[in-house]
Each structure stands twice: as structure tokens, then as C-alpha cells.
Design a protein around this motif. Structure first.
Motif, mmCIF file in Angstrom:
data_model
loop_
_atom_site.group_PDB
_atom_site.id
_atom_site.type_symbol
_atom_site.label_atom_id
_atom_site.label_comp_id
_atom_site.label_asym_id
_atom_site.label_seq_id
_atom_site.Cartn_x
_atom_site.Cartn_y
_atom_site.Cartn_z
ATOM 1 N N PRO A 40 13.132 -40.010 -27.873
ATOM 2 C CA PRO A 40 12.720 -41.589 -28.422
ATOM 3 C C PRO A 40 11.552 -41.974 -27.410
ATOM 4 N N ASN A 41 11.543 -41.756 -26.251
ATOM 5 C CA ASN A 41 10.410 -42.310 -25.478
ATOM 6 C C ASN A 41 9.175 -41.465 -25.433
ATOM 7 N N ALA A 42 9.207 -40.404 -26.048
ATOM 8 C CA ALA A 42 8.097 -39.523 -26.155
ATOM 9 C C ALA A 42 7.226 -39.956 -27.427
ATOM 10 N N ARG A 43 7.998 -40.776 -28.380
ATOM 11 C CA ARG A 43 7.376 -41.173 -29.674
ATOM 12 C C ARG A 43 7.199 -42.659 -29.703
ATOM 13 N N ARG A 44 7.419 -43.228 -28.683
ATOM 14 C CA ARG A 44 7.687 -44.885 -28.569
ATOM 15 C C ARG A 44 6.268 -45.064 -28.603
ATOM 16 N N ARG A 45 5.921 -46.140 -29.551
ATOM 17 C CA ARG A 45 4.721 -46.906 -29.664
ATOM 18 C C ARG A 45 4.615 -48.115 -28.664
ATOM 19 N N LEU A 46 3.807 -48.032 -27.775
ATOM 20 C CA LEU A 46 3.672 -49.259 -27.019
ATOM 21 C C LEU A 46 2.239 -49.918 -27.419
ATOM 22 N N VAL A 47 1.424 -49.393 -28.040
ATOM 23 C CA VAL A 47 0.037 -49.943 -28.500
ATOM 24 C C VAL A 47 0.106 -49.873 -30.160
ATOM 25 N N THR B 255 0.922 -42.418 -28.768
ATOM 26 C CA THR B 255 2.425 -42.029 -27.756
ATOM 27 C C THR B 255 2.066 -40.859 -27.115
ATOM 28 N N PRO B 256 3.052 -40.755 -26.010
ATOM 29 C CA PRO B 256 2.880 -39.616 -25.303
ATOM 30 C C PRO B 256 3.010 -38.065 -25.935
ATOM 31 N N ILE B 257 3.523 -38.152 -27.243
ATOM 32 C CA ILE B 257 3.859 -37.056 -27.824
ATOM 33 C C ILE B 257 2.524 -36.838 -28.901
ATOM 34 N N SER C 25 -6.446 -28.586 -37.804
ATOM 35 C CA SER C 25 -7.738 -28.770 -37.148
ATOM 36 C C SER C 25 -8.901 -29.306 -37.682
ATOM 37 N N ASP C 26 -8.465 -30.431 -38.487
ATOM 38 C CA ASP C 26 -9.259 -31.273 -39.014
ATOM 39 C C ASP C 26 -9.716 -32.581 -38.132
ATOM 40 N N ARG C 27 -10.952 -33.175 -38.032
ATOM 41 C CA ARG C 27 -11.218 -34.132 -37.358
ATOM 42 C C ARG C 27 -10.826 -35.379 -38.150
ATOM 43 N N ASP C 28 -9.647 -35.770 -37.911
ATOM 44 C CA ASP C 28 -9.185 -37.391 -38.448
ATOM 45 C C ASP C 28 -7.897 -37.562 -37.899
ATOM 46 N N GLU C 29 -7.505 -38.729 -38.221
ATOM 47 C CA GLU C 29 -6.107 -39.205 -37.559
ATOM 48 C C GLU C 29 -4.933 -38.248 -37.688
ATOM 49 N N GLN C 30 -5.077 -37.481 -38.782
ATOM 50 C CA GLN C 30 -3.768 -36.757 -38.628
ATOM 51 C C GLN C 30 -3.513 -35.899 -37.441
ATOM 52 N N THR C 31 -4.607 -35.790 -36.716
ATOM 53 C CA THR C 31 -4.374 -35.256 -35.554
ATOM 54 C C THR C 31 -3.152 -35.657 -34.632
ATOM 55 N N PHE C 32 -3.058 -36.820 -34.815
ATOM 56 C CA PHE C 32 -2.018 -37.592 -34.054
ATOM 57 C C PHE C 32 -0.552 -37.609 -34.834
ATOM 58 N N THR C 33 -0.259 -36.743 -35.965
ATOM 59 C CA THR C 33 0.702 -36.695 -36.698
ATOM 60 C C THR C 33 1.787 -35.819 -35.940
ATOM 61 N N VAL C 34 2.975 -36.199 -35.675
ATOM 62 C CA VAL C 34 4.111 -35.349 -35.173
ATOM 63 C C VAL C 34 5.361 -35.378 -36.049
ATOM 64 N N GLY C 35 5.604 -34.183 -36.819
ATOM 65 C CA GLY C 35 6.664 -34.469 -37.463
ATOM 66 C C GLY C 35 7.991 -34.650 -36.814
ATOM 67 N N PRO C 36 9.028 -35.173 -37.749
ATOM 68 C CA PRO C 36 10.421 -35.431 -36.956
ATOM 69 C C PRO C 36 11.160 -34.250 -36.699
ATOM 70 N N GLU C 37 10.753 -32.996 -37.224
ATOM 71 C CA GLU C 37 11.258 -31.919 -36.566
ATOM 72 C C GLU C 37 10.661 -31.298 -35.557
ATOM 73 N N GLU C 38 9.590 -31.733 -35.029
ATOM 74 C CA GLU C 38 8.673 -31.394 -33.587
ATOM 75 C C GLU C 38 9.394 -32.133 -32.549
ATOM 76 N N SER C 39 9.842 -31.222 -31.751
ATOM 77 C CA SER C 39 10.287 -31.987 -30.487
ATOM 78 C C SER C 39 9.135 -32.012 -29.371
ATOM 79 N N LEU C 40 9.463 -32.724 -28.292
ATOM 80 C CA LEU C 40 8.330 -32.847 -27.224
ATOM 81 C C LEU C 40 8.159 -31.440 -26.740
#
Length: 165
Positions: free
Chosen positions: A39-46, A51-53, A83-98
Motif C-alpha cells: 500500500p505504501n509503495a502505491r500511495r499517492r502523495l502528489v 508513487t514509489p512503485i 516501451s512507448d514514451r507516454d504516461e503509461q510508463t507509470f502504469t503498474v497493474g494490481p497483480e504487480e508487486s513491488l
């Protein structure tokens, strides 16, 4: 000990110094998230997607964009992740752990080192967004990118550690 952790090199051949600094910044970014709860790795503070992850996920994509796509001329299908240059580079699926995302970043870094080794620092290629870039410039750009994101991660980690809720 992680594979990318190295002793700091402060003198010697330019390439050794650049690659060592890049590895240090890779590790610094990992260190900002290492040991956090999911939860803390995914925590949005901005307000952004930062997020860290997601910083680690984005950094793995940056490795692929510059080394696999640009320098090795691989297609997106041949890359080992997004490997595309867009905001999806920040996408982490719910099945992906830290630990999964850290391992992904480490794999991407290893592959980047293998690709970079094929080129001299003075080898160049044309990039539509940047113009003609050298391998030296690419290594410096990645050092800058990961140092900046490690700084972001440090600030997020400080906030999380002060209020781990």
C-alpha cells in the motif's frame, strides 16, 4: 546485495565512471522504495501519477525506450516490457508487486548495459525528438533521469516514513 550495486568510481576511464554513476543512480532509485509495504509503495502523495512503485516502473520503461528501442532498434513487441514514451510508463497493474517491479527495473538495466556495450561513447544516432545523440549523451541523460527520480523517491519515502498509516 543487488546486481547493480557497485563501489563508487571517482577516477579512471570516462566510460567506467559514467556507467558506474548510472548504476549508482539505478540503485538509489531502488533504495527509495525498497522495503515499503505494497500500500505504501502505491500511495499517492502528489497529484501526478508519481508513487514509489510507479517511479520504478517508469524507469524500467525509460531503459527500454533508450536502449532497446532507440539503440538496439527493437520493435515494441521485441522489448521486455512497455516501451512507448507516454504516461503509461507509470502504469503498474494490481497483480504487480513491488519486488516484481524492482526485478523488472533490474532486468531492464542489465539489458541496457548489454546493449550499451555494443557502442562506443562517440557512436551517434538520430533521434526525432533530440536530434543526433551519442551513447555518451544517452548515458548522461539516463544518469540525470534516474537521479531526478531518486530525488522524487526520497521525498515520497520521507513523507511515507513520517506517516506510514
Amino acid at each position: 546485495m543487488n546486481a547493480i550495486r557497485t563501489h563508487r568510481i571517482t577516477n579512471g576511464p570516462e566510460r567506467d565512471i559514467l556507467e558506474n554513476m548510472l548504476d549508482h543512480n539505478r540503485q538509489a532509485l531502488i533504495d527509495t522504495a525498497q522495503g515499503l509495504s505494497e500500500p505504501n509503495a502505491r500511495r499517492r502523495l502528489v497529484p501526478s501519477l508519481t508513487t514509489p512503485i510507479t517511479l520504478l516502473k517508469h524507469a524500467a520503461a525509460a531503459e527500454r525506450i533508450w536502449f532497446q528501442r532507440f539503440w538496439a532498434d527493437l520493435t515494441p513487441a521485441d522489448c521486455d516490457g512497455y516501451s512507448d514514451r507516454d504516461e503509461q510508463t507509470f502504469t503498474v497493474g494490481p497483480e504487480e508487486s513491488l519486488p516484481d517491479v524492482i526485478a523488472e527495473f533490474e532486468r531492464a538495466g542489465r539489458r541496457s548495459r548489454e546493449i550499451a556495450a555494443r557502442f562506443t561513447l562517440d557512436d551517434t544516432k538520430h533521434n526525432p525528438r533530440e536530434g543526433t545523440v551519442s551513447m555518451r549523451w544517452t548515458l548522461l541523460a539516463m544518469i540525470e533521469e534516474f537521479a531526478r527520480h531518486a530525488g522524487h523517491g526520497d521525498i515520497l519515502r520521507e513523507q511515507i516514513d513520517q506517516d506510514p498509516t
